[in-house]
Design a protein around this motif. Structure first.
Motif, PDB file in Angstrom:
ATOM      1  N   GLY A  30       0.885  -1.129  -0.035  1.00 21.47           N
ATOM      2  CA  GLY A  30      -0.088  -0.043  -0.160  1.00 21.47           C
ATOM      3  C   GLY A  30       0.852   1.193   0.004  1.00 21.47           C
ATOM      4  O   GLY A  30       0.499   2.234  -0.762  1.00 21.47           O
ATOM      5  N   TYR A  31       1.734   1.157   0.993  1.00 26.53           N
ATOM      6  CA  TYR A  31       2.644   2.606   1.055  1.00 26.53           C
ATOM      7  C   TYR A  31       3.381   2.782  -0.281  1.00 26.53           C
ATOM      8  O   TYR A  31       3.517   3.930  -0.782  1.00 26.53           O
ATOM      9  CB  TYR A  31       3.590   2.313   2.245  1.00 26.53           C
ATOM     10  N   GLN A  34       1.301   4.231  -2.950  1.00 29.49           N
ATOM     11  CA  GLN A  34       0.944   5.733  -2.768  1.00 29.49           C
ATOM     12  C   GLN A  34       2.099   6.518  -3.116  1.00 29.49           C
ATOM     13  O   GLN A  34       2.044   7.602  -3.775  1.00 29.49           O
ATOM     14  CB  GLN A  34       0.660   5.615  -1.318  1.00 29.49           C
ATOM     15  N   GLN A  35       3.297   5.850  -2.746  1.00 27.47           N
ATOM     16  CA  GLN A  35       4.472   6.838  -3.107  1.00 27.47           C
ATOM     17  C   GLN A  35       4.571   6.924  -4.516  1.00 27.47           C
ATOM     18  O   GLN A  35       5.090   7.852  -5.167  1.00 27.47           O
ATOM     19  CB  GLN A  35       5.710   6.321  -2.505  1.00 27.47           C
ATOM     20  N   PRO A  49      -4.961   7.370   2.568  1.00 30.57           N
ATOM     21  CA  PRO A  49      -5.063   5.916   2.918  1.00 30.57           C
ATOM     22  C   PRO A  49      -6.287   5.243   2.833  1.00 30.57           C
ATOM     23  O   PRO A  49      -6.312   4.090   2.001  1.00 30.57           O
ATOM     24  CB  PRO A  49      -4.472   5.860   4.565  1.00 30.57           C
ATOM     25  N   LEU A  52      -7.088   4.894  -0.759  1.00 33.72           N
ATOM     26  CA  LEU A  52      -6.365   3.761  -1.378  1.00 33.72           C
ATOM     27  C   LEU A  52      -6.774   2.370  -1.142  1.00 33.72           C
ATOM     28  O   LEU A  52      -6.727   1.585  -1.866  1.00 33.72           O
ATOM     29  CB  LEU A  52      -5.017   4.023  -0.890  1.00 33.72           C
ATOM     30  N   ARG A  81       3.185  -5.796   6.177  1.00 38.54           N
ATOM     31  CA  ARG A  81       2.743  -5.096   5.059  1.00 38.54           C
ATOM     32  C   ARG A  81       1.945  -6.273   4.161  1.00 38.54           C
ATOM     33  O   ARG A  81       2.331  -7.433   4.264  1.00 38.54           O
ATOM     34  CB  ARG A  81       3.872  -4.635   4.108  1.00 38.54           C
TER      35      ARG A  81
ATOM     36  N   TYR B  12      -6.333   8.927  14.731  1.00 46.19           N
ATOM     37  CA  TYR B  12      -6.285   8.184  13.357  1.00 46.19           C
ATOM     38  C   TYR B  12      -6.296   6.600  13.468  1.00 46.19           C
ATOM     39  O   TYR B  12      -7.466   5.951  12.736  1.00 46.19           O
ATOM     40  CB  TYR B  12      -5.056   8.480  12.541  1.00 46.19           C
ATOM     41  N   LEU B  31      -4.290   0.150   6.648  1.00 40.74           N
ATOM     42  CA  LEU B  31      -4.553   1.493   6.714  1.00 40.74           C
ATOM     43  C   LEU B  31      -4.367   2.266   7.893  1.00 40.74           C
ATOM     44  O   LEU B  31      -3.750   3.421   7.806  1.00 40.74           O
ATOM     45  CB  LEU B  31      -6.434   1.341   6.889  1.00 40.74           C
ATOM     46  N   GLN B  33      -1.518   1.495   9.566  1.00 43.24           N
ATOM     47  CA  GLN B  33      -0.238   1.683   9.645  1.00 43.24           C
ATOM     48  C   GLN B  33       0.164   2.876   8.645  1.00 43.24           C
ATOM     49  O   GLN B  33       1.103   3.788   8.827  1.00 43.24           O
ATOM     50  CB  GLN B  33       0.371   0.406   8.765  1.00 43.24           C
ATOM     51  N   LEU B  34      -0.428   2.970   7.495  1.00 43.45           N
ATOM     52  CA  LEU B  34      -0.093   3.895   6.505  1.00 43.45           C
ATOM     53  C   LEU B  34      -0.505   5.348   6.896  1.00 43.45           C
ATOM     54  O   LEU B  34       0.295   6.176   6.694  1.00 43.45           O
ATOM     55  CB  LEU B  34      -0.649   3.551   5.163  1.00 43.45           C
ATOM     56  N   ASP B  57     -10.480  12.266   4.384  1.00 42.77           N
ATOM     57  CA  ASP B  57     -10.536  11.129   3.694  1.00 42.77           C
ATOM     58  C   ASP B  57     -11.100   9.826   4.351  1.00 42.77           C
ATOM     59  O   ASP B  57     -11.875   9.247   4.023  1.00 42.77           O
ATOM     60  CB  ASP B  57      -9.154  10.739   3.323  1.00 42.77           C
TER      61      ASP B  57
END
Lengths: 118, 230
Positions: A30-31, A34-35, A49, A52, A81, B12, B31, B33-34, B57
């Motif tokens: 995911g990260y 996004q990056q 987030p 996404l 992850r 969050y 979610l 973690q990010l 969001d």
């Protein structure tokens, strides 16, 4: 349930398109996605987030991506992850969408050229 | 990290945990973690505006995901069940016919129907002479078209004459028929009929194999409708 046809997903939602592009080169978390989207769009598109992960969930449900079983080497891996990969259907959809956008650009270019000549 | 940023991370995390189970099952703790990774960065780069976007969001997606989960549940609840799908067990109390030259009648017999994109995958298994056994899985494509009789990998079925053809049909929604033949000679004809209340399946199978003719009539009852539902 009948298998969905790739062209049934077109036009592809912008977020989905960005995510699928990120996964072309290989599995991504995911990260990372996004990056990647942020960098590729020059900071213009930021997938927040919840958006996404909402998109990732829907892409999994539609069969365009899947959770990847492969993980990087333990020293590079973060066990928390989850990695995602493109499915064959996802790849087909991405190809069709790219083709569709290319066709649109070609039409636009042709019109501009005609306009410039007249 | 300042107390304010730490508080934002905590908030969050709490909101992220309020997302529906279905969503969290797919995304794991990605979610949270990010979000936690982003809070300090967004605060540093974009200040209050960035934090408003980040939380906005989350706040917008939360009700959407709950609505989507409820819509999925509603769709599942109202979805029509397939009459054949599931596992069926032979009723010991019902009279059955078992005339197969080379095999004794099973003590337990099960049939499993799994819907596929094109038809059904049918698997027969049970207990014969105290030992578990299973038949070759079969695809039933009830479109009335003739196809070569092959196994699931597309190879000829051992023991069957070359050129054997099969075709399936569905004369009514509760009935499936499967027939196989070679050079106009019937090898087997099966009929699978679900009762009007959907609780029993009557199987009639007749034909002639390499070891002689056979005839089976069996009444089965549904034991599992859909393995993916509780």
């Amino acid at each position: 349930m009948p298998k969905p046809k790739p062209d049934a997903f077109l036009p592809l939602k912008s977020n989905w398109f960005h995510i699928l592009i990120c996964l072309v080169e290989g599995d991504q978390h995911g990260y990372g996605i996004q990056q990647d989207v942020l960098e590729r769009s020059g900071g213009k598109v930021r997938l927040w987030p919840a958006t996404l992960y909402g998109s990732l969930k829907r892409l999994i449900e539609k069969g365009l991506i899947a959770e990847s079983g492969e993980r990087p080497a333990p020293e590079l891996d973060d066990a928390r992850r989850r990695y995602y990969k493109l499915t064959p259907l996802g790849r087909q959809v991405l190809d069709l969408e790219s083709q569709r956008l290319e066709d649109l650009v070609r039409v636009l270019d042709a019109r501009r050229r005609r306009e410039a000549r007249s | 990290m300042s107390t304010f940023v730490r508080g934002c991370c905590r908030a969050y995390r709490r909101i992220a945990r309020a997302f529906p189970h279905q969503y969290r099952a797919i995304c794991g703790d990605g979610l949270e973690q990010l979000g936690e990774d982003l809070v300090p960065r967004v605060w540093q780069q974009q200040g209050v505006v960035g934090l408003i976007r980040l939380f906005g969001d989350l706040a917008l997606r939360l009700p959407c995901e709950h609505v989507s989960t409820w819509a999925d549940r509603l769709r599942e609840a109202t979805m029509a069940d397939d009459v054949f799908e599931g596992t069926w067990r032979a009723r010991q109390s019902e009279p059955s016919v078992w005339k197969v030259d080379d095999r004794p009648a099973p003590q337990q017999a099960y049939l499993r129907f799994e819907p596929t994109d094109t038809g059904y995958l049918m698997v027969a298994y049970g207990v014969v002479n105290g030992q578990a056994c299973a038949e070759r899985p079969q695809m039933i494509i009830a479109d009335g078209r003739r196809r070569p009789l092959l196994d699931l990998s597309g190879r000829p079925v051992p023991g069957l004459p070359a050129g054997a053809m099969t075709f399936g049909s569905r004369p009514d929604p509760q009935t499936l028929e499967l027939r196989s033949e070679v050079d106009g000679q019937v090898l087997g004809a099966g009929r699978y009929e679900v009762s009007a209340d959907g609780k029993t399946l009557t199987v009639t199978n007749k034909g002639s194999g390499p070891k002689g003719s056979f005839e089976v009539v069996m009444v089965l009852e549904r034991v599992v409708r859909d393995p993916y539902r509780a």
